[in-house]
Design an enzyme around this catalytic site. Sequence first.
Site, PDB file in Angstrom:
ATOM      1  N   LYS A  49      16.953 -18.818 -31.286  1.00 46.70           N
ATOM      2  CA  LYS A  49      18.102 -17.916 -31.226  1.00 46.70           C
ATOM      3  C   LYS A  49      18.010 -16.872 -32.338  1.00 46.70           C
ATOM      4  O   LYS A  49      18.257 -15.692 -32.109  1.00 46.70           O
ATOM      5  CB  LYS A  49      19.415 -18.708 -31.319  1.00 46.70           C
ATOM      6  CG  LYS A  49      19.699 -19.467 -30.037  1.00 46.70           C
ATOM      7  CD  LYS A  49      20.773 -20.524 -30.184  1.00 46.70           C
ATOM      8  CE  LYS A  49      20.824 -21.378 -28.916  1.00 46.70           C
ATOM      9  NZ  LYS A  49      21.688 -22.553 -29.040  1.00 46.70           N
ATOM     10  N   GLN A  93      26.086 -25.357 -32.665  1.00 44.67           N
ATOM     11  CA  GLN A  93      24.972 -26.023 -31.994  1.00 44.67           C
ATOM     12  C   GLN A  93      25.342 -27.477 -31.691  1.00 44.67           C
ATOM     13  O   GLN A  93      25.769 -28.215 -32.578  1.00 44.67           O
ATOM     14  CB  GLN A  93      23.722 -25.948 -32.897  1.00 44.67           C
ATOM     15  CG  GLN A  93      22.465 -26.449 -32.255  1.00 44.67           C
ATOM     16  CD  GLN A  93      22.021 -25.627 -31.040  1.00 44.67           C
ATOM     17  OE1 GLN A  93      22.044 -24.412 -31.045  1.00 44.67           O
ATOM     18  NE2 GLN A  93      21.631 -26.319 -29.984  1.00 44.67           N
ATOM     19  N   ASP A 116      29.743 -18.947 -26.471  1.00 46.15           N
ATOM     20  CA  ASP A 116      29.283 -20.071 -25.652  1.00 46.15           C
ATOM     21  C   ASP A 116      30.242 -20.321 -24.477  1.00 46.15           C
ATOM     22  O   ASP A 116      29.903 -21.035 -23.537  1.00 46.15           O
ATOM     23  CB  ASP A 116      29.243 -21.344 -26.513  1.00 46.15           C
ATOM     24  CG  ASP A 116      27.826 -21.782 -26.822  1.00 46.15           C
ATOM     25  OD1 ASP A 116      26.914 -21.354 -26.094  1.00 46.15           O
ATOM     26  OD2 ASP A 116      27.647 -22.553 -27.776  1.00 46.15           O
TER      27      ASP A 116
END
Length: 281
Positions: A49, A93, A116
């Site tokens: 990322k 995460q 997200d």
Amino acid sequence: MANIIDGKALAEQIRNSIKQKVAKLKKKPGLAVVMVGEHPASKVYVNFKAKACEEVGFHSEEHKLPEDATEARVLQVIDQLNRDTNIHGILVQLPLPKHINEKNIQAAVSPSKDVDGFHPYNEGRLLIGDPTFIPCTPKGIIKLINSTGMQILGKNVAIVGKSNIVGKPISILLLNMGATITVCHRETKDLGGMTRQADILIVAAGKPGLISAEMVKEHAIVIDVGVNRVNDKVVGDVDFETVKEKAGFITPVPGGVGPMTIACLLENTLEAYERMEERKS
Ligand code: NAD
């Protein structure tokens, strides 16, 4: 033999288009990744990322907390990032250590920075068919299906896996696009009977070799989300070699859904940036 859907090439096109847009901006879009503990796969994803952010010209930061960090400490970091005007997207995460309540953390991220799409507000918007941030993996899957030219409206879709991050959101998205959806999971009886009805089969179970050719309808689109390490090789949930002889389209692992997830994360971060900057002007 199936057409192989090249997720790597499609992801590169998306990244290039983002890079061109970012080059014209006065300020860089910023993504913050919060990681708790030392989960080995998470470390790899976080590095991917960061590299992707750098490549398109985003500002990116990693906030690494020790495995024993308290939930209060993680919430404090998120609170700081929510207020930081250089940060437009926040990603926590997963998985988080067991002593931390994942839903509390996801609900603490500002909905306007929730790239997200896991905040309950954004999940609700998705459910009613008016999404703000579409979760990255499901968003990538829709783009992969669209790249085949097959219309989604009226199709039978089977989804294997009902997680909050893949199975459930992709089922809602496709339902809202007019497909008929069957969601299968560990307790499903006669999995093959369900998957054989599907014009589009999406597999997100984390079980290598779960889907064999007999379980697939001829000429179906098969999207393999699984990421499994077997004898030092990364494989999906679909038996690629046999299923590719029967399907119409199939995604490889690696090189299918994975790169699209990251490209969609960048796209969501740019969307967050644009919405924030629009609000200011
Ligand atoms: P999960 O691990 O939370 O849950 C797995 C789901 O699969 C459950 O709903 C379970 O009921 C179902 N399942 C497990 N075994 C099954 C079986 N034998 N028959 C039918 N259903 C079964 O799910 P997840 O977090 O969505 O992850 C699924 C897979 O997708 C994993 O391999 C993960 O690494 C991968 N993944 C990949 C990406 C990507 O970008 N490529 C993103 C997210 C997840």
